[in-house]
Design an enzyme around this catalytic site. Sequence first.
Site, PDB file in Angstrom:
ATOM      1  N   CYS A 184      38.541 -31.300 -11.141  1.00  0.00           N
ATOM      2  CA  CYS A 184      39.038 -31.033  -9.785  1.00  0.00           C
ATOM      3  C   CYS A 184      38.677 -32.252  -8.927  1.00  0.00           C
ATOM      4  O   CYS A 184      38.378 -33.327  -9.469  1.00  0.00           O
ATOM      5  CB  CYS A 184      38.473 -29.730  -9.223  1.00  0.00           C
ATOM      6  SG  CYS A 184      36.680 -29.678  -9.092  1.00  0.00           S
ATOM      7  N   ASN A 244      34.259 -31.632  -8.193  1.00  0.00           N
ATOM      8  CA  ASN A 244      33.428 -31.149  -9.314  1.00  0.00           C
ATOM      9  C   ASN A 244      32.225 -30.323  -8.838  1.00  0.00           C
ATOM     10  O   ASN A 244      31.160 -30.344  -9.425  1.00  0.00           O
ATOM     11  CB  ASN A 244      32.959 -32.305 -10.215  1.00  0.00           C
ATOM     12  CG  ASN A 244      32.322 -31.841 -11.531  1.00  0.00           C
ATOM     13  OD1 ASN A 244      31.388 -32.459 -12.024  1.00  0.00           O
ATOM     14  ND2 ASN A 244      32.777 -30.768 -12.098  1.00  0.00           N
ATOM     15  N   CYS A 271      33.231 -27.047  -7.050  1.00  0.00           N
ATOM     16  CA  CYS A 271      33.768 -25.681  -6.872  1.00  0.00           C
ATOM     17  C   CYS A 271      34.617 -25.251  -8.071  1.00  0.00           C
ATOM     18  O   CYS A 271      34.199 -24.442  -8.892  1.00  0.00           O
ATOM     19  CB  CYS A 271      34.609 -25.595  -5.594  1.00  0.00           C
ATOM     20  SG  CYS A 271      33.697 -25.972  -4.084  1.00  0.00           S
ATOM     21  N   ARG A 272      35.840 -25.787  -8.198  1.00  0.00           N
ATOM     22  CA  ARG A 272      36.784 -25.254  -9.180  1.00  0.00           C
ATOM     23  C   ARG A 272      36.452 -25.639 -10.617  1.00  0.00           C
ATOM     24  O   ARG A 272      36.430 -24.778 -11.504  1.00  0.00           O
ATOM     25  CB  ARG A 272      38.209 -25.719  -8.842  1.00  0.00           C
ATOM     26  CG  ARG A 272      38.749 -25.118  -7.569  1.00  0.00           C
ATOM     27  CD  ARG A 272      39.984 -25.838  -7.088  1.00  0.00           C
ATOM     28  NE  ARG A 272      39.670 -27.190  -6.639  1.00  0.00           N
ATOM     29  CZ  ARG A 272      40.568 -28.094  -6.282  1.00  0.00           C
ATOM     30  NH1 ARG A 272      41.857 -27.795  -6.368  1.00  0.00           N
ATOM     31  NH2 ARG A 272      40.200 -29.284  -5.847  1.00  0.00           N
ATOM     32  N   SER A 273      36.234 -26.940 -10.887  1.00  0.00           N
ATOM     33  CA  SER A 273      36.062 -27.315 -12.302  1.00  0.00           C
ATOM     34  C   SER A 273      34.739 -26.820 -12.913  1.00  0.00           C
ATOM     35  O   SER A 273      34.745 -26.406 -14.074  1.00  0.00           O
ATOM     36  CB  SER A 273      36.282 -28.823 -12.519  1.00  0.00           C
ATOM     37  OG  SER A 273      35.383 -29.596 -11.778  1.00  0.00           O
ATOM     38  N   ASP A 306      42.182 -25.632  -3.552  1.00  0.00           N
ATOM     39  CA  ASP A 306      40.845 -26.089  -3.162  1.00  0.00           C
ATOM     40  C   ASP A 306      40.208 -25.068  -2.205  1.00  0.00           C
ATOM     41  O   ASP A 306      40.724 -24.845  -1.114  1.00  0.00           O
ATOM     42  CB  ASP A 306      41.020 -27.452  -2.467  1.00  0.00           C
ATOM     43  CG  ASP A 306      39.709 -28.063  -2.050  1.00  0.00           C
ATOM     44  OD1 ASP A 306      38.674 -27.372  -2.109  1.00  0.00           O
ATOM     45  OD2 ASP A 306      39.729 -29.244  -1.671  1.00  0.00           O
TER      46      ASP A 306
HETATM   47  P1  4NP Z   1      36.433 -28.878  -5.720  1.00  0.00           P
HETATM   48  O1  4NP Z   1      36.281 -28.618  -4.134  1.00  0.00           O
HETATM   49  O2  4NP Z   1      37.412 -30.029  -5.868  1.00  0.00           O
HETATM   50  O3  4NP Z   1      36.996 -27.589  -6.221  1.00  0.00           O
HETATM   51  O4  4NP Z   1      35.051 -29.182  -6.236  1.00  0.00           O
HETATM   52  C1  4NP Z   1      35.901 -29.619  -3.231  1.00  0.00           C
HETATM   53  C2  4NP Z   1      34.579 -29.944  -3.081  1.00  0.00           C
HETATM   54  C3  4NP Z   1      34.200 -30.900  -2.145  1.00  0.00           C
HETATM   55  C4  4NP Z   1      35.160 -31.510  -1.374  1.00  0.00           C
HETATM   56  C5  4NP Z   1      36.491 -31.194  -1.536  1.00  0.00           C
HETATM   57  C6  4NP Z   1      36.869 -30.241  -2.470  1.00  0.00           C
HETATM   58  N1  4NP Z   1      34.769 -32.461  -0.413  1.00  0.00           N
HETATM   59  O5  4NP Z   1      35.648 -32.941   0.339  1.00  0.00           O
HETATM   60  O6  4NP Z   1      33.576 -32.788  -0.289  1.00  0.00           O
END
Ligand code: 4NP
Length: 158
Positions: free
Chosen positions: A12, A15, A17-19, A126
């Site tokens: 994602c 790294n 939340c989703r992945s 996201d």
């Molecule tokens: P992820 O979510 O891609 O599912 O891990 C996010 C985590 C952090 C951020 C964006 C999306 N960020 O902008 O810090």
Amino acid sequence: MSANTLSVLFVCLGNICRSPSAEAVFKKKAADQGVIIEIDSAGTAGYHKGAAPDKRAQAVGEERGYSFKGLKCRKVVEQDFEKFDYVLGMDNENVANLLEICPEELQHKVALFLSFGQSKEQEVPDPYYGGKGGFEYVLDLIEQGADDFVQHLKSTQP
Ligand code: 4NP
């Protein structure tokens, strides 16, 4: 990575939340169904390098019986495309970012995580700037996507 063991990298943006949630869910589902596979996750961005998964993702996942123990954020590197058999992005932007850095001859390994079954969504959205409901919905999609991917592996492996 052992030479003959199948492997998957979930990807994602952050790294956190989703992945890592996909990694935690898929680890359990693969083990429960006797699918032997190496599993890892990474982000296309390095903002949170070394951090544990987001507390909200962990809370929602742990409520459903998944373990996030030992998971730490890292950024995707070019060697990942050599190492892993599947490199699965959570959304279209992740896939586009992966294809930008993936050598042409390895691009067949890159796909959308939800492209292996009947998911009502194409992308895992996201959840970072939303509330708990967004994390629950992400986990619903990931559980379905993980079931579909396990079935895909079972139907394509000898
Ligand atoms: P992820 O979510 O891609 O599912 O891990 C996010 C985590 C952090 C951020 C964006 C999306 N960020 O902008 O810090």
